[in-house]
Design an enzyme around this catalytic site. Structure first.
Site, short mmCIF file in Angstrom:
data_model
loop_
_atom_site.label_atom_id
_atom_site.label_comp_id
_atom_site.label_asym_id
_atom_site.label_seq_id
_atom_site.Cartn_x
_atom_site.Cartn_y
_atom_site.Cartn_z
N ASN A 220 0.86 -1.18 0.00
CA ASN A 220 0.00 0.00 0.00
C ASN A 220 0.90 1.24 0.00
O ASN A 220 1.71 1.43 0.91
CB ASN A 220 -0.90 -0.02 1.24
CG ASN A 220 -1.93 1.09 1.22
OD1 ASN A 220 -1.63 2.23 0.87
ND2 ASN A 220 -3.15 0.78 1.62
N HIS B 285 -5.64 3.34 -1.66
CA HIS B 285 -6.93 3.57 -1.00
C HIS B 285 -7.27 5.05 -1.12
O HIS B 285 -7.05 5.83 -0.20
CB HIS B 285 -6.83 3.15 0.47
CG HIS B 285 -8.14 3.12 1.19
ND1 HIS B 285 -8.44 2.19 2.16
CD2 HIS B 285 -9.25 3.89 1.07
CE1 HIS B 285 -9.67 2.41 2.62
NE2 HIS B 285 -10.17 3.44 1.97
N GLU C 64 -8.72 0.01 -2.92
CA GLU C 64 -9.57 -0.11 -1.74
C GLU C 64 -10.41 1.15 -1.57
O GLU C 64 -9.97 2.23 -1.94
CB GLU C 64 -8.72 -0.27 -0.48
CG GLU C 64 -7.82 -1.48 -0.44
CD GLU C 64 -7.04 -1.55 0.86
OE1 GLU C 64 -6.54 -2.64 1.18
OE2 GLU C 64 -6.91 -0.51 1.55
N HIS D 271 -3.91 -4.66 7.65
CA HIS D 271 -3.99 -3.61 8.64
C HIS D 271 -3.07 -3.92 9.81
O HIS D 271 -3.29 -4.87 10.56
CB HIS D 271 -5.41 -3.35 9.15
CG HIS D 271 -5.59 -1.94 9.65
ND1 HIS D 271 -6.04 -0.92 8.84
CD2 HIS D 271 -5.32 -1.37 10.84
CE1 HIS D 271 -6.07 0.21 9.52
NE2 HIS D 271 -5.63 -0.03 10.74
N HIS E 13 1.56 1.00 6.06
CA HIS E 13 2.13 1.89 7.08
C HIS E 13 3.43 1.35 7.66
O HIS E 13 4.46 2.05 7.69
CB HIS E 13 1.12 2.14 8.19
CG HIS E 13 1.59 3.11 9.22
ND1 HIS E 13 1.53 4.47 9.05
CD2 HIS E 13 2.15 2.91 10.44
CE1 HIS E 13 2.04 5.07 10.11
NE2 HIS E 13 2.41 4.15 10.97
#
Length: 237
Positions: free
Chosen positions: A7, A43, A70, A190, A214
């Site tokens: 991501n 996202h 997403e 996540h 992240h």
């Protein structure tokens, strides 16, 4: 083999903080592919605070691995996905002001809506994954909506992992087994990190894909982007 989709939202956050195009989000995505990632996840949110809709268009035209888009299927998001036609769309029930994803879908209560949205994406040949909490009932509900996969929301696993990894993973194993029983593909994402990813994968090796942003981008500040992509891949071997 479990695929690693990176991501890149946080790269866009840095770019947007100063304007201009530094760092270059598209170049970063192409580098991440070259360094060994199996896909790119984005996202986009309505306020465009990180990934923007135009980023998604440019990424689809340029990357060679799978693009996973997403987001909450509001009208503008649906239109974007139908225009771009990524390999996968992941439906996430984000509120407009959400800092980050913080819950999975209630696939029972929202069955009619999710079924309709899923069918629209299937008409374009897009694989649909529904973001759910680690609850077998919600997993089965996603199947009833016509989803191809579920993505298990792993925040609670990451949060509870330091206190006891066996207890932390237990509900995810149950949900993953329900996904396999239902014939659904299985994703996860996540707060997965170098600390907790290997154990998660060892317990649920039939996971199709993990989406990590992240922690991976944060680790890259210390260890370098090329090195960190390869380190995360090692956790999945």
């Amino acid at each position: 083999m479990t695929k690693l989709s990176v991501n890149i939202n946080k790269i866009a956050v840095i770019r947007n903080s100063r304007g201009g195009n530094c760092p270059d989000v598209l170049k970063a995505a192409l580098d991440i592919e070259r360094f060994g990632a199996d896909g790119i996840t984005v996202h986009p949110r309505p306020d465009a605070r990180h990934i923007r809709y135009d980023d998604v268009r440019q990424l689809k035209a340029a990357i060679k691995t799978e693009l996973n888009v997403e987001g909450n299927p509001i009208d503008s998001f649906i239109d974007l996905v139908l225009e771009v036609v990524p390999a996968q769309v992941t439906l996430v029930p984000d509120a407009p002001d959400a800092l980050t994803s913080n819950a999975g879908w209630d696939t029972i209560r929202n069955r009619e809506f999710l079924t309709d949205v899923t069918a629209r994406f299937h008409e374009k040949g897009i694989r649909v994954s529904i973001f759910v909490d680690p609850d077998p009932e919600m997993v089965a509900g996603a199947k009833a909506c016509g989803a191809d996969r579920v993505e298990l929301y792993t925040e609670s696993y990451a949060r509870l992992y330091p206190q006891g990894r066996e207890a932390a993973i237990a509900p995810f194993v149950a949900a993953a087994e329900e996904a396999r029983k239902q014939g659904l593909g299985l994703n996860a994402g996540h707060d997965l990190s170098l600390e907790n990813l290997a154990f998660y994968h060892a317990q649920i090796p039939w996971t199709d894909e993990v989406s990590i942003g992240h922690a991976l981008i944060s680790d890259a500040l210390y260890l370098g982007l090329e090195n960190i992509v390869q380190l995360y891949q090692r956790q999945l071997k």
